[in-house]
Design a protein around this motif. Structure first.
Motif, mmCIF file in Angstrom:
data_model
loop_
_atom_site.group_PDB
_atom_site.id
_atom_site.type_symbol
_atom_site.label_atom_id
_atom_site.label_comp_id
_atom_site.label_asym_id
_atom_site.label_seq_id
_atom_site.Cartn_x
_atom_site.Cartn_y
_atom_site.Cartn_z
ATOM 1 N N SER A 67 7.238 0.655 -11.266
ATOM 2 C CA SER A 67 6.421 -0.447 -11.773
ATOM 3 C C SER A 67 6.761 -0.759 -13.222
ATOM 4 N N ARG A 68 6.945 0.276 -14.029
ATOM 5 C CA ARG A 68 7.311 0.058 -15.438
ATOM 6 C C ARG A 68 8.675 -0.603 -15.554
ATOM 7 N N LEU A 69 9.604 -0.181 -14.714
ATOM 8 C CA LEU A 69 10.935 -0.783 -14.751
ATOM 9 C C LEU A 69 10.887 -2.234 -14.285
ATOM 10 N N ALA A 70 10.106 -2.523 -13.235
ATOM 11 C CA ALA A 70 9.966 -3.904 -12.766
ATOM 12 C C ALA A 70 9.354 -4.777 -13.856
ATOM 13 N N THR A 71 8.355 -4.261 -14.554
ATOM 14 C CA THR A 71 7.719 -4.993 -15.647
ATOM 15 C C THR A 71 8.714 -5.224 -16.778
ATOM 16 N N ALA A 72 9.519 -4.217 -17.084
ATOM 17 C CA ALA A 72 10.532 -4.346 -18.136
ATOM 18 C C ALA A 72 11.576 -5.386 -17.751
ATOM 19 N N VAL A 73 11.969 -5.411 -16.493
ATOM 20 C CA VAL A 73 12.950 -6.388 -16.017
ATOM 21 C C VAL A 73 12.395 -7.803 -16.151
ATOM 22 N N LEU A 74 11.138 -7.997 -15.739
ATOM 23 C CA LEU A 74 10.522 -9.326 -15.841
ATOM 24 C C LEU A 74 10.396 -9.768 -17.298
ATOM 25 N N ALA A 75 10.020 -8.848 -18.166
ATOM 26 C CA ALA A 75 9.901 -9.180 -19.595
ATOM 27 C C ALA A 75 11.269 -9.549 -20.173
ATOM 28 N N LEU A 76 12.297 -8.851 -19.733
ATOM 29 C CA LEU A 76 13.648 -9.107 -20.225
ATOM 30 C C LEU A 76 14.123 -10.511 -19.875
ATOM 31 N N VAL A 77 13.921 -10.913 -18.625
ATOM 32 C CA VAL A 77 14.435 -12.222 -18.202
ATOM 33 C C VAL A 77 13.504 -13.370 -18.571
ATOM 34 N N ALA A 78 12.297 -13.058 -18.982
ATOM 35 C CA ALA A 78 11.344 -14.113 -19.360
ATOM 36 C C ALA A 78 11.753 -14.807 -20.651
ATOM 37 N N GLN A 79 12.433 -14.097 -21.519
ATOM 38 C CA GLN A 79 12.845 -14.650 -22.808
ATOM 39 C C GLN A 79 14.365 -14.702 -22.874
ATOM 40 N N LEU A 83 20.709 -21.815 -18.062
ATOM 41 C CA LEU A 83 20.419 -20.388 -17.982
ATOM 42 C C LEU A 83 18.914 -20.162 -17.877
ATOM 43 N N GLY A 84 18.472 -19.858 -16.689
ATOM 44 C CA GLY A 84 17.060 -19.575 -16.438
ATOM 45 C C GLY A 84 16.865 -18.137 -15.999
ATOM 46 N N GLN A 85 15.660 -17.823 -15.585
ATOM 47 C CA GLN A 85 15.352 -16.452 -15.163
ATOM 48 C C GLN A 85 16.185 -16.029 -13.957
ATOM 49 N N ALA A 86 16.376 -16.927 -13.008
ATOM 50 C CA ALA A 86 17.145 -16.584 -11.806
ATOM 51 C C ALA A 86 18.584 -16.238 -12.166
ATOM 52 N N GLN A 87 19.191 -17.060 -13.024
ATOM 53 C CA GLN A 87 20.572 -16.812 -13.418
ATOM 54 C C GLN A 87 20.688 -15.521 -14.224
ATOM 55 N N VAL A 134 27.655 -22.952 -6.722
ATOM 56 C CA VAL A 134 26.644 -21.906 -6.665
ATOM 57 C C VAL A 134 25.307 -22.601 -6.472
ATOM 58 N N LEU A 135 24.580 -22.188 -5.451
ATOM 59 C CA LEU A 135 23.278 -22.764 -5.157
ATOM 60 C C LEU A 135 22.209 -21.827 -5.705
ATOM 61 N N VAL A 136 21.385 -22.351 -6.604
ATOM 62 C CA VAL A 136 20.301 -21.567 -7.201
ATOM 63 C C VAL A 136 19.006 -22.026 -6.561
ATOM 64 N N ARG A 137 18.346 -21.105 -5.887
ATOM 65 C CA ARG A 137 17.086 -21.442 -5.244
ATOM 66 C C ARG A 137 15.944 -21.245 -6.233
ATOM 67 N N PRO A 138 14.935 -22.090 -6.154
ATOM 68 C CA PRO A 138 13.809 -21.945 -7.088
ATOM 69 C C PRO A 138 13.115 -20.606 -6.870
ATOM 70 N N ALA A 139 12.692 -20.012 -7.958
ATOM 71 C CA ALA A 139 12.048 -18.704 -7.890
ATOM 72 C C ALA A 139 10.632 -18.812 -8.439
ATOM 73 N N THR A 140 9.680 -18.604 -7.567
ATOM 74 C CA THR A 140 8.295 -18.580 -8.004
ATOM 75 C C THR A 140 8.031 -17.251 -8.696
ATOM 76 N N THR A 141 6.917 -17.159 -9.342
ATOM 77 C CA THR A 141 6.546 -15.904 -9.994
ATOM 78 C C THR A 141 6.484 -14.769 -8.983
ATOM 79 N N ALA A 142 5.957 -15.055 -7.801
ATOM 80 C CA ALA A 142 5.859 -14.027 -6.758
ATOM 81 C C ALA A 142 7.239 -13.543 -6.323
ATOM 82 N N VAL A 143 8.179 -14.479 -6.172
ATOM 83 C CA VAL A 143 9.545 -14.113 -5.778
ATOM 84 C C VAL A 143 10.196 -13.282 -6.879
#
Length: 190
Positions: free
Chosen positions: A6-18, A92-96, A121-130
């Protein structure tokens, strides 16, 4: 999901958010410049990881997440810089970012996010849940890697050399993923 996952998942999300800002100008020869930046980032990541892997035993365990975060920040900057070299920072977004940083680590979790279709390259939209689901998948893979790193902390010099070598390799893979992604036409699904 366990607490480390969970901590690693949170760290990953924080990393790609900015997305890191890049000072790299668009280049006439972006692939050459990207490879050079990749070498520099790999050396920097190897030095950071090796230094943080030196403390032995239980003290060394406390450096695992900071070491991973330090390497990821270097890698995220590399991805942002490669996007800038290609003149594609706006794309360059979170998905990329997730794709470039973790494609070689958790390809299975990212397969529905970015798909290569011929020369595009096809980039599919990523919701917060995804994004959370993908980060959780990545967190599981990374916790396995962290377990290996915790073993390396009991052999300070040999372990630090191994961790350093892996950070170098890992950063090379991130640079390769970013180069391949930004060399292609990118289509973002609506």
């Amino acid at each position: 999901m366990s607490q480390p996952d969970s901590r690693l998942a949170t760290a990953v999300l924080a990393l790609v958010a900015q997305r890191p800002d890049s000072t790299q100008p668009a280049s006439a020869h972006p692939a050459v410049a990207a490879r050079k930046l990749g070498q520099q980032a790999a050396a920097k990541a190897a030095a950071a990881a090796g230094a943080l892997a030196l403390p032995p035993g239980p003290l060394g365990w406390l450096t695992i997440l900071p070491e991973m975060m330090a390497v990821w920040r270097i890698q995220a900057q590399l991805v942002a810089d490669i996007a800038a070299l290609y003149g594609r920072s706006a794309e360059l977004g979170q998905a990329q970012m997730l794709y470039c940083l973790f494609r070689h680590t958790a390809a299975q979790g990212l397969r529905d996010l970015i798909v290569r279709v011929g020369e595009r390259v096809l980039v599919r939209p990523a919701t917060t849940a995804v994004l959370k689901q993908i980060a959780t998948s990545i967190g599981l893979k990374l916790s396995e890697r962290a377990l290996g790193k915790s073993v390396a902390r009991w052999m300070p010099l040999v372990g630090a050399a191994g961790v350093s070598a892996y950070a170098w390799y890992d950063t090379q893979q991130v640079g390769k993923a970013a180069l391949e992604l930004f060399e292609r036409e990118m289509v973002v699904e609506g």
